[in-house]
Design an enzyme around this catalytic site. Structure first.
Site, PDB file in Angstrom:
ATOM      1  N   HIS A   1      14.257 -17.510  -1.604  1.00  0.00           N
ATOM      2  CA  HIS A   1      13.779 -16.130  -1.643  1.00  0.00           C
ATOM      3  C   HIS A   1      14.833 -15.229  -2.285  1.00  0.00           C
ATOM      4  O   HIS A   1      15.950 -15.125  -1.801  1.00  0.00           O
ATOM      5  CB  HIS A   1      13.504 -15.671  -0.205  1.00  0.00           C
ATOM      6  CG  HIS A   1      12.919 -14.302  -0.107  1.00  0.00           C
ATOM      7  ND1 HIS A   1      13.518 -13.293   0.603  1.00  0.00           N
ATOM      8  CD2 HIS A   1      11.769 -13.789  -0.615  1.00  0.00           C
ATOM      9  CE1 HIS A   1      12.768 -12.217   0.543  1.00  0.00           C
ATOM     10  NE2 HIS A   1      11.695 -12.489  -0.187  1.00  0.00           N
ATOM     11  N   ARG A   2      14.461 -14.598  -3.379  1.00  0.00           N
ATOM     12  CA  ARG A   2      15.399 -13.802  -4.182  1.00  0.00           C
ATOM     13  C   ARG A   2      16.600 -14.673  -4.567  1.00  0.00           C
ATOM     14  O   ARG A   2      17.709 -14.169  -4.705  1.00  0.00           O
ATOM     15  CB  ARG A   2      15.845 -12.547  -3.431  1.00  0.00           C
ATOM     16  CG  ARG A   2      14.689 -11.738  -2.838  1.00  0.00           C
ATOM     17  CD  ARG A   2      15.131 -10.482  -2.115  1.00  0.00           C
ATOM     18  NE  ARG A   2      14.071  -9.921  -1.291  1.00  0.00           N
ATOM     19  CZ  ARG A   2      14.209  -8.900  -0.473  1.00  0.00           C
ATOM     20  NH1 ARG A   2      15.372  -8.282  -0.373  1.00  0.00           N
ATOM     21  NH2 ARG A   2      13.177  -8.472   0.247  1.00  0.00           N
TER      22      ARG A   2
ATOM     23  N   GLU B   1      11.917 -17.431  -5.864  1.00  0.00           N
ATOM     24  CA  GLU B   1      11.074 -16.231  -5.857  1.00  0.00           C
ATOM     25  C   GLU B   1      11.937 -15.092  -6.361  1.00  0.00           C
ATOM     26  O   GLU B   1      13.112 -15.000  -5.998  1.00  0.00           O
ATOM     27  CB  GLU B   1      10.607 -15.944  -4.421  1.00  0.00           C
ATOM     28  CG  GLU B   1       9.608 -14.800  -4.298  1.00  0.00           C
ATOM     29  CD  GLU B   1      10.221 -13.458  -3.930  1.00  0.00           C
ATOM     30  OE1 GLU B   1       9.469 -12.491  -3.780  1.00  0.00           O
ATOM     31  OE2 GLU B   1      11.463 -13.347  -3.807  1.00  0.00           O
TER      32      GLU B   1
ATOM     33  N   ASP C   1      11.784 -10.739  -7.821  1.00  0.00           N
ATOM     34  CA  ASP C   1      11.009  -9.493  -7.852  1.00  0.00           C
ATOM     35  C   ASP C   1      11.205  -8.797  -9.194  1.00  0.00           C
ATOM     36  O   ASP C   1      12.328  -8.680  -9.680  1.00  0.00           O
ATOM     37  CB  ASP C   1      11.487  -8.574  -6.731  1.00  0.00           C
ATOM     38  CG  ASP C   1      11.390  -9.235  -5.370  1.00  0.00           C
ATOM     39  OD1 ASP C   1      10.263  -9.487  -4.922  1.00  0.00           O
ATOM     40  OD2 ASP C   1      12.453  -9.530  -4.786  1.00  0.00           O
TER      41      ASP C   1
ATOM     42  N   HIS D   1      14.672  -6.048  -6.390  1.00  0.00           N
ATOM     43  CA  HIS D   1      13.636  -5.884  -5.368  1.00  0.00           C
ATOM     44  C   HIS D   1      13.193  -4.435  -5.167  1.00  0.00           C
ATOM     45  O   HIS D   1      12.000  -4.137  -5.131  1.00  0.00           O
ATOM     46  CB  HIS D   1      14.120  -6.442  -4.026  1.00  0.00           C
ATOM     47  CG  HIS D   1      13.129  -6.277  -2.920  1.00  0.00           C
ATOM     48  ND1 HIS D   1      13.070  -5.146  -2.134  1.00  0.00           N
ATOM     49  CD2 HIS D   1      12.125  -7.076  -2.500  1.00  0.00           C
ATOM     50  CE1 HIS D   1      12.092  -5.275  -1.269  1.00  0.00           C
ATOM     51  NE2 HIS D   1      11.494  -6.435  -1.469  1.00  0.00           N
TER      52      HIS D   1
ATOM     53  N   GLU E   1       7.222 -12.024  -8.426  1.00  0.00           N
ATOM     54  CA  GLU E   1       6.513 -11.000  -7.649  1.00  0.00           C
ATOM     55  C   GLU E   1       6.562  -9.684  -8.403  1.00  0.00           C
ATOM     56  O   GLU E   1       7.638  -9.121  -8.623  1.00  0.00           O
ATOM     57  CB  GLU E   1       7.144 -10.853  -6.254  1.00  0.00           C
ATOM     58  CG  GLU E   1       6.357  -9.822  -5.458  1.00  0.00           C
ATOM     59  CD  GLU E   1       6.952  -9.449  -4.113  1.00  0.00           C
ATOM     60  OE1 GLU E   1       7.841 -10.137  -3.598  1.00  0.00           O
ATOM     61  OE2 GLU E   1       6.485  -8.412  -3.591  1.00  0.00           O
TER      62      GLU E   1
ATOM     63  N   LYS F   1       6.350  -5.943  -8.636  1.00  0.00           N
ATOM     64  CA  LYS F   1       6.544  -4.832  -7.691  1.00  0.00           C
ATOM     65  C   LYS F   1       5.806  -3.593  -8.195  1.00  0.00           C
ATOM     66  O   LYS F   1       6.411  -2.623  -8.651  1.00  0.00           O
ATOM     67  CB  LYS F   1       8.043  -4.560  -7.534  1.00  0.00           C
ATOM     68  CG  LYS F   1       8.755  -5.620  -6.713  1.00  0.00           C
ATOM     69  CD  LYS F   1       8.312  -5.560  -5.251  1.00  0.00           C
ATOM     70  CE  LYS F   1       9.086  -6.495  -4.357  1.00  0.00           C
ATOM     71  NZ  LYS F   1       8.446  -6.659  -3.044  1.00  0.00           N
TER      72      LYS F   1
ATOM     73  N   ASP G   1      15.604 -17.204   2.664  1.00  0.00           N
ATOM     74  CA  ASP G   1      16.890 -16.703   2.159  1.00  0.00           C
ATOM     75  C   ASP G   1      17.968 -17.777   2.255  1.00  0.00           C
ATOM     76  O   ASP G   1      19.062 -17.595   1.734  1.00  0.00           O
ATOM     77  CB  ASP G   1      17.350 -15.494   2.996  1.00  0.00           C
ATOM     78  CG  ASP G   1      16.443 -14.294   2.852  1.00  0.00           C
ATOM     79  OD1 ASP G   1      15.866 -14.111   1.762  1.00  0.00           O
ATOM     80  OD2 ASP G   1      16.311 -13.524   3.838  1.00  0.00           O
TER      81      ASP G   1
HETATM   82  O1  G3P Z   1       7.150 -12.850  -2.278  1.00  0.00           O
HETATM   83  C1  G3P Z   1       7.466 -12.999  -0.932  1.00  0.00           C
HETATM   84  C2  G3P Z   1       8.278 -11.840  -0.423  1.00  0.00           C
HETATM   85  O2  G3P Z   1       9.364 -11.648  -1.282  1.00  0.00           O
HETATM   86  C3  G3P Z   1       7.488 -10.574  -0.301  1.00  0.00           C
HETATM   87  O3  G3P Z   1       8.194  -9.492   0.227  1.00  0.00           O
HETATM   88  O4  G3P Z   1       9.616  -7.481   0.190  1.00  0.00           O
HETATM   89  O5  G3P Z   1      10.678  -9.714   0.202  1.00  0.00           O
HETATM   90  O6  G3P Z   1       9.526  -8.891  -1.828  1.00  0.00           O
HETATM   91  P1  G3P Z   1       9.557  -8.873  -0.336  1.00  0.00           P
HETATM   92 MG    MG Z   2       9.675 -10.592  -3.131  1.00  0.00          MG
END
Ligand code: G3P
Ligand code: MG
Length: 240
Positions: free
Chosen positions: A6-7, A33, A35, A48, A108, A110, A229
């Site tokens: 994640h990120r 993943e 953003d 993000h 993702e 935004k 994470d």
């Molecule tokens: O894409 C999954 C997750 O990243 C969604 O929420 O706020 O962490 O971008 P956020």
């Molecule tokens: Mg995200």
């Protein structure tokens, strides 16, 4: 069950930076993943928040800075002095790097707070340019962005992001021609959701799963993937 960093590897490295993505790859994640927002001059960049304040030494809106201006900012020092000098990556940098590996890539969009002009088109053209349409999943909390993505590209994978108890989300996802469900992790523990998605043949991917017990649960309950994470920890648990 697949593991998406994640990120990147946001628990150990400054989120949404190349060094964070590299760490997720090193840790053995199946995917990353990231953003996406747009700079003032329309370049897809990886960050993000709509504002720069939390994760860079800049202030104000991403959309008000040119790509060149964004590149001057430090996106690592806020996390640790060790990462001072780390820059905000462009989407293109990530896609170039991805040529050298086989990771899945969840982009993702935004587009919930700022409606970035033509963000879907810009992102898809870059993904096409680098031959990565088969490895990319485009997701968004703004499902209009998914409809626009599908209008532009008939086959690229898309997924609805949602955080609450959407009723029969596999049915709804089909109305926006999405292929997958990306949900806040508590939803991925509902038996009714797991059963329905399974019967509809729609993958459920859960965010953001950092707790070891949850990782173990999702490794056996039919969840297709988690976003975490801590990809190194998830990979270790999956190895058993
Ligand atoms: O894409 C999954 C997750 O990243 C969604 O929420 O706020 O962490 O971008 P956020
Ligand atoms: Mg995200």
């Amino acid at each position: 069950m697949l593991i998406f960093g994640h990120r990147g590897s946001a628990g150990t490295h400054p989120e949404n930076t190349m060094i964070s993505f590299e760490e997720a790859a090193r840790a053995g994640a199946d995917g990353i993943e990231l953003d996406i927002q747009l700079s003032k001059d329309g370049v897809p960049v990886v960050i993000h928040d709509e504002k720069l304040d939390r994760t860079t030494n800049g202030t104000g809106w991403v959309k008000d800075r040119t790509f060149y201006e964004l590149k001057q900012l430090d996106a690592g020092a806020w996390f640790s002095d060790k990462f001072k000098g780390t820059r905000i990556p462009s989407l293109e940098e990530v896609l170039v790097w991805a040529q050298g590996n086989s990771l899945l890539i969840n982009l993702e969009l935004k587009t919930g707070i700022i409606l970035y002009p033509q963000i879907e088109e810009k992102v898809i053209r870059l993904v096409e340019q680098y031959g990565l349409t088969g490895r990319v999943i485009i997701s968004s909390f703004n499902h209009y962005s998914l409809v626009e993505t599908r209008r532009i590209h008939r086959t690229i994978k898309t997924a609805i992001l949602f955080s609450d108890g959407l009723y029969e989300p596999w049915k709804y996802a089909k109305t926006v021609e999405a292929d997958g469900l990306h949900c806040h992790w508590p939803i991925a523990a509902y038996p009714v959701i797991l059963d329905g998605a399974k019967q509809a043949g729609m993958p459920i991917r859960a965010y953001t799963v950092n707790d070891e017990a949850r990782m173990r649960e999702f490794m056996t309950n039919g969840v297709s993937a988690i976003f975490t994470d801590w990809p190194e920890k998830a990979v270790r648990i999956r190895r058993g």
